[in-house]
Design a protein around this motif. Sequence first.
Motif, PDB file in Angstrom:
ATOM      1  N   MET A   9      51.830 -46.958  10.936  1.00 17.31           N
ATOM      2  CA  MET A   9      50.893 -48.047  10.689  1.00 17.31           C
ATOM      3  C   MET A   9      50.957 -49.065  11.822  1.00 17.31           C
ATOM      4  O   MET A   9      51.922 -49.110  12.591  1.00 17.31           O
ATOM      5  N   CYS A  10      49.915 -49.859  11.938  1.00 15.69           N
ATOM      6  CA  CYS A  10      49.911 -50.900  12.948  1.00 15.69           C
ATOM      7  C   CYS A  10      50.790 -52.034  12.441  1.00 15.69           C
ATOM      8  O   CYS A  10      50.549 -52.579  11.359  1.00 15.69           O
ATOM      9  N   ASP A  11      51.788 -52.363  13.197  1.00 14.73           N
ATOM     10  CA  ASP A  11      52.745 -53.357  12.742  1.00 14.73           C
ATOM     11  C   ASP A  11      52.124 -54.749  12.719  1.00 14.73           C
ATOM     12  O   ASP A  11      52.360 -55.542  11.824  1.00 14.73           O
ATOM     13  N   ASN A  12      51.297 -55.014  13.692  1.00 20.32           N
ATOM     14  CA  ASN A  12      50.697 -56.336  13.817  1.00 20.32           C
ATOM     15  C   ASN A  12      49.689 -56.591  12.699  1.00 20.32           C
ATOM     16  O   ASN A  12      49.701 -57.648  12.073  1.00 20.32           O
ATOM     17  N   CYS A  13      48.810 -55.593  12.480  1.00 20.48           N
ATOM     18  CA  CYS A  13      47.763 -55.777  11.480  1.00 20.48           C
ATOM     19  C   CYS A  13      48.222 -55.352  10.090  1.00 20.48           C
ATOM     20  O   CYS A  13      47.521 -55.599   9.108  1.00 20.48           O
ATOM     21  N   ASN A  14      49.347 -54.651  10.053  1.00 23.39           N
ATOM     22  CA  ASN A  14      49.928 -54.220   8.792  1.00 23.39           C
ATOM     23  C   ASN A  14      48.974 -53.333   7.980  1.00 23.39           C
ATOM     24  O   ASN A  14      48.865 -53.469   6.768  1.00 23.39           O
ATOM     25  N   LYS A  37      44.287 -44.432  15.092  1.00 20.74           N
ATOM     26  CA  LYS A  37      43.977 -45.713  15.720  1.00 20.74           C
ATOM     27  C   LYS A  37      43.985 -46.800  14.639  1.00 20.74           C
ATOM     28  O   LYS A  37      43.620 -46.553  13.485  1.00 20.74           O
ATOM     29  N   CYS A  38      44.393 -47.994  15.025  1.00 17.14           N
ATOM     30  CA  CYS A  38      44.319 -49.112  14.091  1.00 17.14           C
ATOM     31  C   CYS A  38      42.862 -49.562  13.999  1.00 17.14           C
ATOM     32  O   CYS A  38      42.263 -49.928  15.013  1.00 17.14           O
ATOM     33  N   PRO A  39      42.295 -49.496  12.817  1.00 16.15           N
ATOM     34  CA  PRO A  39      40.875 -49.845  12.688  1.00 16.15           C
ATOM     35  C   PRO A  39      40.607 -51.309  13.001  1.00 16.15           C
ATOM     36  O   PRO A  39      39.476 -51.689  13.295  1.00 16.15           O
ATOM     37  N   ASN A  40      41.650 -52.106  12.972  1.00 16.24           N
ATOM     38  CA  ASN A  40      41.440 -53.543  13.208  1.00 16.24           C
ATOM     39  C   ASN A  40      41.582 -53.913  14.684  1.00 16.24           C
ATOM     40  O   ASN A  40      40.654 -54.408  15.311  1.00 16.24           O
ATOM     41  N   CYS A  41      42.766 -53.610  15.291  1.00 21.14           N
ATOM     42  CA  CYS A  41      43.009 -54.082  16.657  1.00 21.14           C
ATOM     43  C   CYS A  41      42.851 -52.987  17.714  1.00 21.14           C
ATOM     44  O   CYS A  41      42.875 -53.273  18.907  1.00 21.14           O
ATOM     45  N   GLY A  42      42.696 -51.750  17.278  1.00 22.29           N
ATOM     46  CA  GLY A  42      42.419 -50.685  18.240  1.00 22.29           C
ATOM     47  C   GLY A  42      43.648 -50.060  18.878  1.00 22.29           C
ATOM     48  O   GLY A  42      43.526 -49.202  19.749  1.00 22.29           O
TER      49      GLY A  42
END
Lengths: 65, 775
Positions: A9-14, A37-42
Amino acid sequence: MSEQEQVWMCDNCNIPLQPDKVDVAYMGNAFPVELLKCPNCGLVFIPEDLALGKMVEVEKQLEDK
Amino acid sequence: MDQKELFALEQQCIQECAPPCTAACPVHVDVRAMLAETARGDFSAALKIYQKAVPFPNILSRICDQPCQNVCRRGEIEESIAIRALERAAVNHGELPEEKKRPMPKRSGDIAVIGGGISGLTVAYDLARKGYKITIYEAGNELGGGLWKADRDYLPAEVIREDVEVIYELGVEVDLNTLIDHIHLVELRNAFDAVYIAVGPHASENFELERDEYGVIKVDPITFETSMAGVFAGGGLLWGIEMHSSVTSISEGRRAGISIDRYLQKVSVTASRVNEGPYTSCLYTDISGISPRPLIQIGDPDFGYEWHEAIQEAKRCIQCECMECVKACEYLREFGRYPRRYVREIYNNLSIVKGTRYANTFINSCSLCGLCAEICPENLDMGAVTLKARQTMVVQNRMPASAHDFGLRDMQFSNSDKFLMVRNAPGATTSDYVLFPGCQLSASSPEHVERVYGDLRGQLPDNRVGLMLGCCGAPANWAGRPDLFESILSAWHTHLQAMGNPKVILPCSSCYQVFQKHLPDVEIISLWDFFDEHGLPTEATSANRTVSIHDPCSTRYESHLQDSIRRILRRLGYQIEELPRSRERTTCCSYGGMMWLANPNLAEKVVQKRIQEGEADYVTYCAMCRDNFAGQGKRTWHILDLIYNQGSDEHGSQRGPTYSQRHENRARLKRHLLTEIWGETMDGSQPYESIRLSIAEDVQAKLEQRLILVEDIQRVIEYAERTRRRLLNRQTGHYLAYYKPTTVTYWVEYMPAEDGFTIFNAYSHRMEVPGSGPS
Ligand code: SF4
Ligand code: SF4
Ligand code: SF4
Ligand SMILES: [Zn+2]
């Protein structure tokens, strides 16, 4: 993919990563590749076997072109 | 490389020259290939090869005067190969496949052949097969001419008749019992498009053609044209003796046939006709290692070799070829061909506009060590060729980015503030001498560099010896980057000028080579010559041990340096067992030309081969040679290890530092020397440098193999921790982050630890993906 989908998972966007088309480029050539891919930050995920396998192969092909 | 250069290089490699036997054979039978087939027991294949050059194999294999034998290289060892006997064995034991009924070419032209001996028959055979209409006029009552005068035991009548039958099969018209005199000749010349005269030695008086002072019909020695246009002559009539040499008669017939064909096709009769007759071979073959093998006797002389005898005799053939460089160089061997082919491949590679460049890896794998040039009888230097090719590739913008990048970045590191340093002795404003240890000795053995500098200051007037740290620039040269190389050289030049042009003391032979070749006005001395002249800095205990010396390839033509090393070693009490290949024939350790980077598998083979060449432990005087050999299990000392009493077994077996440690060692060396000797401190370190990593040994080995440095990992972590751009593995709790400091994207799997980070994995790629950082 599905197992890794759940694991990373994207750690930043959680939020979990999702498969998506990502543009990968080398020596002026770009091609869409399906990656997690992180759908939020890419932020994307390239697994080790992809980096050391197919990617190296394509790099060499492009370099010898 | 333009076409002219390519041809010149191709000419230089004589590997494709015909072997002596074939060159001396007037019809150039491919004896070597024929014997190779015979040795394998394939007589039919052997016969096919023979028949390709010889129109009447049954006849000639019995009566050839075999000029090939006189020059056979086997003959320099004991008896030459029984070539004719093996040709007869091919005829006896081989079988030709039914000739395929291919549509005969139809060339238009009527040709008269006067004389049905072997020379006339050859012309008829060759030209009939091209589709010309041939008429043979023979004075006797049967074809064969002079052949009928041969010993019937050797050449029975039925053999002649059988072999000659093919003439009738080809549809040649034969007028027997027809004597031609000059009137006839003129008539024939008018009735036919061309005439070949091959009447043998005694029947030529009739023809009114120009003759020499001995009365022999004058012909052009290459085209066999007579003084009458369209009339050609050859065979025994030119020689004035019966049965002088059937193979020569065939050869002359064949060459006259070529002329007649060209004459009738209205193309140049004389153009590019080289080596059609017998000539001296240009092939070089080293026969020094070939052991004697006695000639195989023929059991039944009437029949000739039995098949098993023939096989044994054919096995005596040396299969002459050059391949000297390929035998000596693992790199040239690896790609399966030889320079004549390689230069063509390189040329093609450089000329391709669209398509795959297959020779890129080949071009970048050469160690540029110069061994081939030393060994080649024609001194062809493949290193110079591949280096030039690299330069061209760089200019064409075709050099694969991955080929030398790591090496160039390593060089960049060495010439950055991290390591670069130029100082006169403390308090001095100029120097008489300056020590330039180079980047690799400083990386492998920084402690030795400190000691050497201290000792030099002891041996020479203390404040007259300066120090210069950095990389000489060799990697830029190897990478085909003259621009970069020049700029590094000129920086050294400027520094030296500012120091008052001191004499540069060089422990590293690669640096020595660079300075000597590319900075010719700088005064240099090798550290080994210096020690040899001024004495060793230490009181060495006598070792009393036998070692072998690996001369670094960059010392190939520096015999003074090789001598100094040998004297130093003896002074230290070592006995020397020379390697079979040393001094000007020494090999490269795989560091040269950045072979290790472009082709790690090959590099490993190169090292393996070298370390197996000697039983005794090795001593060398290049840090990279030492580390490469020790890295693959060969006990090897750097000469400084021995000078400084560190010649223990353990020390010789110790692996060299990792790539990261090499950076670290250089940086620490500079820092330490600055503090200790000049009382200065270094400033300006990057934030990432203070990040502490804990890396398990197996992970470290992986990083080393993947060419990932600690500083690369530090950069990724610094970026990920600062920006929070990282992935989290929900099962393991590990983070995964990626970042591209310059051209390579690095991925690091890690976890924060007590006072730093634990590293679990790292990998990299060159393809660019989104999100790899701002750069
Ligand atoms: S044809 Fe005669 S000269 Fe030619 S290779 Fe055979 S034996 Fe030798
Ligand atoms: S050894 Fe073989 S290849 Fe060499 S010259 Fe003799 S026959 Fe020819
Ligand atoms: S040594 Fe190598 S380059 Fe030189 S002629 Fe022989 S095969 Fe060719
Ligand atoms: Zn995100």
